[in-house]
Design a protein around this motif. Structure first.
Motif, PDB file in Angstrom:
ATOM      1  N   VAL A   1     -28.330  -1.649   4.021  1.00 64.16           N
ATOM      2  CA  VAL A   1     -29.198  -2.221   2.813  1.00 64.16           C
ATOM      3  C   VAL A   1     -29.568  -3.569   3.393  1.00 64.16           C
ATOM      4  O   VAL A   1     -30.665  -3.858   3.293  1.00 64.16           O
TER       5      VAL A   1
ATOM      6  N   HIS B   1     -31.724 -10.373  -4.405  1.00 60.79           N
ATOM      7  CA  HIS B   1     -31.878  -9.833  -5.769  1.00 60.79           C
ATOM      8  C   HIS B   1     -32.154  -8.232  -5.422  1.00 60.79           C
ATOM      9  O   HIS B   1     -31.222  -7.232  -5.827  1.00 60.79           O
ATOM     10  N   HIS B   2     -32.881  -7.851  -4.617  1.00 66.72           N
ATOM     11  CA  HIS B   2     -33.109  -6.349  -4.286  1.00 66.72           C
ATOM     12  C   HIS B   2     -31.959  -5.766  -3.958  1.00 66.72           C
ATOM     13  O   HIS B   2     -31.429  -4.641  -4.170  1.00 66.72           O
ATOM     14  N   ILE B   3     -31.374  -6.628  -2.950  1.00 66.70           N
ATOM     15  CA  ILE B   3     -29.830  -5.759  -2.194  1.00 66.70           C
ATOM     16  C   ILE B   3     -29.034  -5.744  -3.275  1.00 66.70           C
ATOM     17  O   ILE B   3     -28.435  -4.591  -3.588  1.00 66.70           O
TER      18      ILE B   3
ATOM     19  N   ALA C   1     -26.125  -0.512  -8.025  1.00 66.90           N
ATOM     20  CA  ALA C   1     -26.425   0.828  -8.591  1.00 66.90           C
ATOM     21  C   ALA C   1     -25.730   1.894  -7.780  1.00 66.90           C
ATOM     22  O   ALA C   1     -25.081   2.836  -8.070  1.00 66.90           O
TER      23      ALA C   1
ATOM     24  N   SER D   1     -31.683  -3.514   6.088  1.00 66.13           N
ATOM     25  CA  SER D   1     -33.168  -2.979   5.809  1.00 66.13           C
ATOM     26  C   SER D   1     -34.105  -4.111   5.173  1.00 66.13           C
ATOM     27  O   SER D   1     -35.318  -4.184   5.399  1.00 66.13           O
ATOM     28  N   ALA D   2     -33.447  -5.002   4.537  1.00 65.38           N
ATOM     29  CA  ALA D   2     -34.284  -6.095   3.965  1.00 65.38           C
ATOM     30  C   ALA D   2     -34.707  -6.843   4.972  1.00 65.38           C
ATOM     31  O   ALA D   2     -35.835  -7.455   4.818  1.00 65.38           O
TER      32      ALA D   2
ATOM     33  N   ALA E   1     -29.404  -5.658  -6.661  1.00 68.83           N
ATOM     34  CA  ALA E   1     -29.664  -4.384  -7.573  1.00 68.83           C
ATOM     35  C   ALA E   1     -29.416  -2.926  -6.959  1.00 68.83           C
ATOM     36  O   ALA E   1     -29.070  -2.207  -7.746  1.00 68.83           O
ATOM     37  N   THR E   2     -29.613  -2.935  -5.685  1.00 67.98           N
ATOM     38  CA  THR E   2     -29.537  -1.666  -5.136  1.00 67.98           C
ATOM     39  C   THR E   2     -28.103  -1.020  -4.784  1.00 67.98           C
ATOM     40  O   THR E   2     -27.747  -0.128  -5.213  1.00 67.98           O
TER      41      THR E   2
END
Lengths: 201, 201
Positions: free
Chosen positions: B159, B179-181, B187, B162-163, B183-184
DNA sequence: TATAACCTGAACAAGACTGTACGACTTAGC
DNA sequence: GCTAAGTCGTACAGTCTTGTTCAGGTTATA
């Protein structure tokens, strides 16, 4: 679209072209640096024959890429993406996780040889399919909306690809792959504050 | 370890070696096929000088890889991985997500030039750090235990990588990446049946 | 300042790949 | 069965990369 002339050429020529494109998809899928000699040999034809049908390396890559995407679409077209988006996602993953493997290395080759515009054109179709599924899952309240759709699609493909790496490294068997991917992505797509769904056995 | 002699050589020789290794890490990070001419030029030294210090391409790759890992460890050593594993994971991601970018292409080069044993040896250190964090999070009941640790570590790196792709594609800005990483991955690591934690703002 | 270590460009050999040309053989299709 | 289309191996030119050698210039260091 994507294939060479299928009417004007002779039968054995068409057979050769087909063998070359197939071999190219395989070889470039394994190694984006595969030489045209290697591809011709794998196709069971002489190197000169290859040049009789394709005027440059780029043309071979383009044809191989098109073929891989056509095959992928063919498989993915048989998948039912309606109903509960979480189950649909699982079906999508189960059908297509191994498709990502072959195309990944091919994309590397394509990115070196093809124009960016052509790459985008080739990718538009398959990308739309998943995007629509994710968008529907968000609209129906099953997937999180605090992250961009493009990011979520990329995460999905990224995790699929990582599964093929784990298999190559011997840390994962392919029978468990779909389950692991589903369990991971389903959780990753869950809205914060709500419980992660139990993965399908 | 990893660096060349730092005592027997003359000062300007050490300077050249350093410039070469640094340039190699950069060039190979961008393109794993970068030639030694390219690297020498980027380092500001003659191609012959490069061969005066490194007897083969493999040696250059090895040195560049070692350097990149050393730098990575240096950065990661400053990160506090104690306390709540979920917060520690966020700190780890915030500090190191961009490190994955440069090393990823370098690894490709390394895998082609170096022996599998050497690859494993180089990777053992950094991998252990994350593995320990994930294992602790599982033991303390914060991360799911229905998936292998190696899989979860791979998902994390996948991940992160992928960012960097999303950034290159212009679909993500680097200020949002961490943040996106987080959060992903947070989860994705959540135990099925329990709610996904709210990501840090 | 003297000397050995270092750097340099130029040039070479060996190997790989691309793209092209040639002549001869085989085969599809009318 | 005849002919054009297709295929084949070999061979060539051009380019690129890896390593190596050599002679001459520069610089650190004692």
């Amino acid at each position: 679209m994507g294939s060479k002339d299928t009417t004007t050429k002779r039968a054995d020529a068409r057979r050769s072209i087909d063998a070359i494109v197939q071999a190219a998809a395989e070889c470039l899928g394994r190694n984006p640096d595969a030489s045209l000699s290697e591809i011709a040999r794998a196709a069971g034809v002489g190197r000169v024959t290859l040049y009789a049908h394709f005027s440059s390396r780029a043309e071979v890559v383009d044809a191989a890429m098109s073929r891989a995407l056509d095959r992928g679409n063919e498989v993915l077209d048989t998948v039912d993406l309606t109903g509960d988006p979480r189950l649909a996602l699982h079906r999508y993953i189960e059908a297509g996780w191994h498709l990502v493997d072959g195309t990944r290395a091919l994309i590397v080759a394509a990115q070196r040889e093809l124009s960016p515009a052509r790459i985008l054109e080739l990718h538009a179709g398959p990308a739309a399919r998943v995007e629509a599924l994710v968008a529907r899952g968000r609209a129906e309240g099953h997937f999180r909306t605090d992250l961009p759709i493009s990011w979520m699609v990329n995460v999905l493909h990224s995790v699929m690809h990582s599964a093929t790496e784990e298999i190559r490294a011997g840390r994962l068997t392919s029978d468990h792959a779909a389950h692991h991917i589903s369990a991971t992505v389903l959780a990753a797509f869950t809205t914060p504050g709500t419980p992660v769904p139990e993965p399908a056995p």
